[in-house]
Design a protein around this motif. Structure first.
Motif, PDB file in Angstrom:
ATOM      1  N   GLN A 144       0.792  -1.234   0.005  1.00  0.00           N
ATOM      2  CA  GLN A 144       0.083  -0.002   0.080  1.00  0.00           C
ATOM      3  C   GLN A 144       0.893   1.150   0.055  1.00  0.00           C
ATOM      4  N   GLU A 147       2.024   1.728  -3.406  1.00  0.00           N
ATOM      5  CA  GLU A 147       0.924   2.310  -4.178  1.00  0.00           C
ATOM      6  C   GLU A 147       0.935   3.858  -4.200  1.00  0.00           C
TER       7      GLU A 147
ATOM      8  N   GLY C 164      -7.553   1.548   0.200  1.00  0.00           N
ATOM      9  CA  GLY C 164      -6.652   1.584   1.130  1.00  0.00           C
ATOM     10  C   GLY C 164      -7.101   2.052   2.470  1.00  0.00           C
ATOM     11  N   VAL C 176      -5.412  -3.806   1.004  1.00  0.00           N
ATOM     12  CA  VAL C 176      -4.807  -3.920  -0.236  1.00  0.00           C
ATOM     13  C   VAL C 176      -5.447  -4.700  -1.083  1.00  0.00           C
TER      14      VAL C 176
END
Lengths: 155, 384, 265
Positions: A144, A147, C164, C176
């Motif tokens: 995450q 990202e 998220g 995720v």
């Protein structure tokens, strides 16, 4: 095997646990249920247990002004919630709230720590399982973060 | 009747007649011309513009033109330019755009094909390189329009090699020192010990037409033999060079080989090797517009996989370490090209070795890996 | 082509509907891309994200990240774009008939997959079960939300979304996208996955799909490298021996697995 032991055995977290260990953990478990909106745990409160979700859904969330209340992880049936009972200061780091009506086993951490002291093999079995869950969560968290970095377009 | 591969005799002093005949057939002539003491591929008016009696002395990181005495026309094997400079210019406008209302019009440029070129003095390695470029730029479903305009009329007047330069390894690349095909006229220059003559053999109907107009006699068996022996001696002179064929499997599996890091300690990532390489075809497309916003242009410019921005996509560059960039270039030439086009991407001209400021030798580096393929991996990347 | 409609999807990402000035149709296969030219600013490779069954209008979703895409996103309805294409390989939809299909994607990765989703829905009876697993940073960063809502309402397409983080109004998954694969995915037997995301995320998706029982040969993905010409001539897009612009962008995973495992290739 008691009904409780059968239900525990049916949960993926305890799936291949030996019967004698299952009996020990069953002694530290009691089933609980929550209505939608109820808190399972509050940030900063003593964490002397964890949850094995049997049905429903729970969200890990926190209040992060000025962003407001933010959900940062959701979990459902078959998942395990809560690690703070393992290490000092034994306090919850986040809020856990049921998003729908939810059933779970609440596992007594003090009781379990007592059993671990008597039976290291049980401690090993459980800690191995917790490590796997923690490792997967950590991997997911790092993805995450990656990202986020991608979206910001800078290294 | 003139048959293909028949060897004709041309006296050494008669080369200008051949060049004139080529020009008379409507070709623009490109050949080496001395510019500031260096042989540069240029348009020439006649053979008088060509340097004589000179040779090139080449080593890793060095290139020098020396006087050899005598009157050889093709003593210089190679200069830093390869012929791609003419067929795929380093900087050319491809398209011009102009505003029209809310839309715009597009006009293809580089559209005026002048007279076709004749390349005089092309070496076998460069003839092989031409075939490589043809494959890349014309062989796919979308031919390169600008290259396709220049290429078909080209007349190849090639010269087989008798004295390879110090960095030549065309024999290892299977691209010389003799010629099997790809030429319109192939010349062998024999000079020394009181002799100076050419044997000439046509390789195409256009070549035969030009020869026909010159009224040349056949070369004697002895003359043809001397020419052949010279090519053989060139082959022997290169025999000790490391091989580069067949390295594809080992290089493809050597992404993590520590030797890439070792080369990166020396490599300056200047991109000289890619500029002088006769097969490197990579280019950028650069768009610009006039300040008033009414006109815009797209230019093609040579580009190099040694530049970090070559692999840029939003967010960063794929090959940020020099090790990764050298690996890309070397592996492309000797491994990936084979998978892409069925042949080596290297023709063994050795320009990259001579014009590398630090004298890195692609064949030696590739063989350093091939000879020791199983060294423990050190990940490429990390060191700039 | 002329921009006949423009929509802001989310911050910095716009969808454009284009039509040829002289009418006509633009045919393409799902997964292919076009080179879009913005007057004076340059050309960029952008996946086609519209319905292949509606060739009258070409649809592109563009994120403003560089000079050309920023200029592109500033264009207005009625203005023109240069379009070259379609280029590249496609999701092998015809070959996948009879299979269960799972789409796994995150962020802008949905744009290159959307034509494949349309294709599947246009030929729904030719495929088995269909699942779309899609993740974004937060609910506001989900692309094509109206369409996602419509798709969620269908009985023949399962849509699983993950974000998220989210405020309490979001009632879906938080986490995720890769963790959704193991939670969602059930039948590996006859299933093929089509995935599109950042390269690192796709490696994580593949890992999850492998664990769910899919073989490398059952996974297709769309790759990205620098693309300047789209024709295989300029050399920029090479990944080892392949040219992404003509051999890709869509590959079967087992064909590029070894290449993706290498750094800085």
């Amino acid at each position: 095997m008691s009904q409780e032991q059968r239900t525990l055995h049916g949960h993926p977290f305890f799936h291949d646990l030996e019967p004698r260990h299952l009996a020990l953990v069953a002694g530290c478990a009691h089933e609980v249920s929550f209505s939608a909106g109820d808190y399972l745990a509050r940030e900063g409160h003593p964490a002397d247990h964890f949850f094995l979700l049997l049905s429903g859904g729970v969200r890990m969330e926190t209040s992060a002004p000025p962003l407001g209340v933010l959900g940062i992880l959701s979990a459902g049936a078959g998942e395990v919630l809560g690690f703070n009972w393992i290490y000092p200061p034994y306090k919850w780091s986040f809020d856990y709230r049921a998003t729908v009506d939810t059933r779970a086993f609440q596992m007594d951490g003090r009781c379990l720590r007592g059993e671990f002291a008597q039976d290291h093999e049980l401690g090993y079995q459980l800690m191995t399982r917790f490590s796997a869950v923690l490792g997967r969560n950590l991997d997911a968290t790092h993805l995450q973060i990656l990202e986020l970095i991608h979206e910001h377009g800078t290294r | 009747m003139i048959r293909e591969h028949q060897h004709f005799f041309l006296a050494g002093e008669e080369l200008p007649r051949l060049v004139e005949a080529v020009a008379a057939h409507g070709y623009r002539i490109a050949a080496h011309k001395l510019v500031d003491g260096n042989p540069v591929l240029s348009r020439i008016a006649d053979a008088g513009d060509m340097p004589r009696g000179l040779v090139d002395a080449r080593g890793p990181g060095t290139y020098e033109v020396r006087h050899a005495g005598g009157g050889a026309w093709f003593g210089i094997t190679l200069g830093q330019d390869s012929w791609k400079r003419v067929l795929l210019p380093p900087d050319e406008e491809l398209l011009a755009f102009s505003r029209q209302g809310k839309g715009f019009a597009v006009e293809p440029r580089s559209g005026q094909p002048g007279a076709p070129w004749a390349f005089v003095g092309m070496r076998p390695c460069d003839v092989a390189a031409l075939a490589r470029l043809d494959q890349v730029l014309l062989g796919g479903p979308y031919p390169d329009a600008s290259y396709a305009r220049r290429r078909p009329g080209l007349l190849v007047v090639a010269v087989e090699c008798s004295a390879p330069g110090g960095t030549c390894f065309c024999a290892a690349a299977g691209a010389g020192p003799g010629l099997d095909d790809g030429y319109d006229l192939a010349l062998n220059e024999v000079e020394g010990e009181g002799r100076h003559f050419f044997t000439v053999r046509p390789g195409s109907s256009r070549g035969r037409e030009i020869i026909a107009g010159l009224d040349l006699g056949a070369a004697s068996v002895e003359q043809a033999g001397l020419a052949r022996e010279a090519v053989e001696s060139a082959r022997i002179a290169m025999a000790a060079k490391p091989g580069i064929a067949g390295l594809a499997p080992v290089l493809s599996a050597a992404h993590d080989h520590p030797h890439w890091q070792e080369v990166a300690l020396r490599c300056l990532a200047c991109g000289n090797c890619t500029m002088v390489c006769p097969t490197c075809f990579c280019h950028d497309l650069a768009d610009s517009e006039t300040l008033d916003g009414l006109h815009a242009s797209r230019r093609r410019r040579w580009s190099s996989c040694f530049m970090e921005e070559f692999s840029y996509i939003h967010g960063g560059c794929i090959r940020s370490s020099v090790a990764a960039r050298y690996r890309q270039w070397c592996s492309h030439k000797l491994a990936h090209w084979v998978k892409q086009f069925g042949v080596l991407g290297c023709v063994g001209c050795g320009r990259c070795v001579s014009f590398c400021p630090v004298g890195i030798d692609i064949a030696e580096e590739a063989n350093a890996i091939a000879n020791n393929p199983n060294l423990p991996g050190s990940n490429v990347g990390g060191t700039k | 082509m002329v921009i006949t409609k423009k929509r802001r999807e989310i911050e910095g990402i716009h969808t454009f509907w284009l039509e040829p000035r002289d009418g006509g149709e633009f045919h393409f296969d799902p997964g292919q891309f076009n080179m879009l030219y913005v007057f004076g600013a340059g050309e960029v490779p952008i996946s086609i994200s519209g319905d292949p069954g509606k060739p009258g209008r070409l649809v592109h979703t563009v994120r403003a990240v560089g000079k050309a895409t920023q200029r592109l996103c500033a264009l207005k309805t009625g203005e023109s774009l240069g379009v070259r294409g379609p280029f590249g390989s496609a999701w092998p939809m015809a070959q996948l008939e009879g299979k269960n299909i799972v789409f796994v994607t995150s962020g802008l990765g949905l744009a290159p997959l959307r034509p494949a989703v349309y294709w599947l829905l246009n030929h729904r009876q030719r495929y088995g079960k269909a699942t779309l697993i899609y993740g974004a940073r937060n609910p506001r960063r989900l692309l094509y939300v109206d369409e996602l809502r419509k798709w969620r309402g269908r009985f023949d397409l399962r849509v699983e979304l993950a974000v998220g983080s989210a405020d309490p109004t979001w009632d879906g998954n938080i986490g995720v996208v890769t963790s959704l694969v193991s939670k969602t995915f059930v039948e590996p037997g006859n299933t093929v996955a089509l995935i599109c995301s950042s390269e690192r995320m796709m490696r994580a998706m593949v890992e999850q799909l492998n664990q769910a029982g899919l073989n490398d040969g059952d996974i297709y993905l769309s790759l990205e490298r620098s693309i300047k010409c789209g024709l295989g001539l300029c050399g920029h897009c090479q990944l080892g021996p392949t040219f992404i612009c003509k051999d890709g962008p869509v590959y079967r995973y087992d064909q590029v697995k070894g290449l993706l495992a290498q750094r800085e290739l």
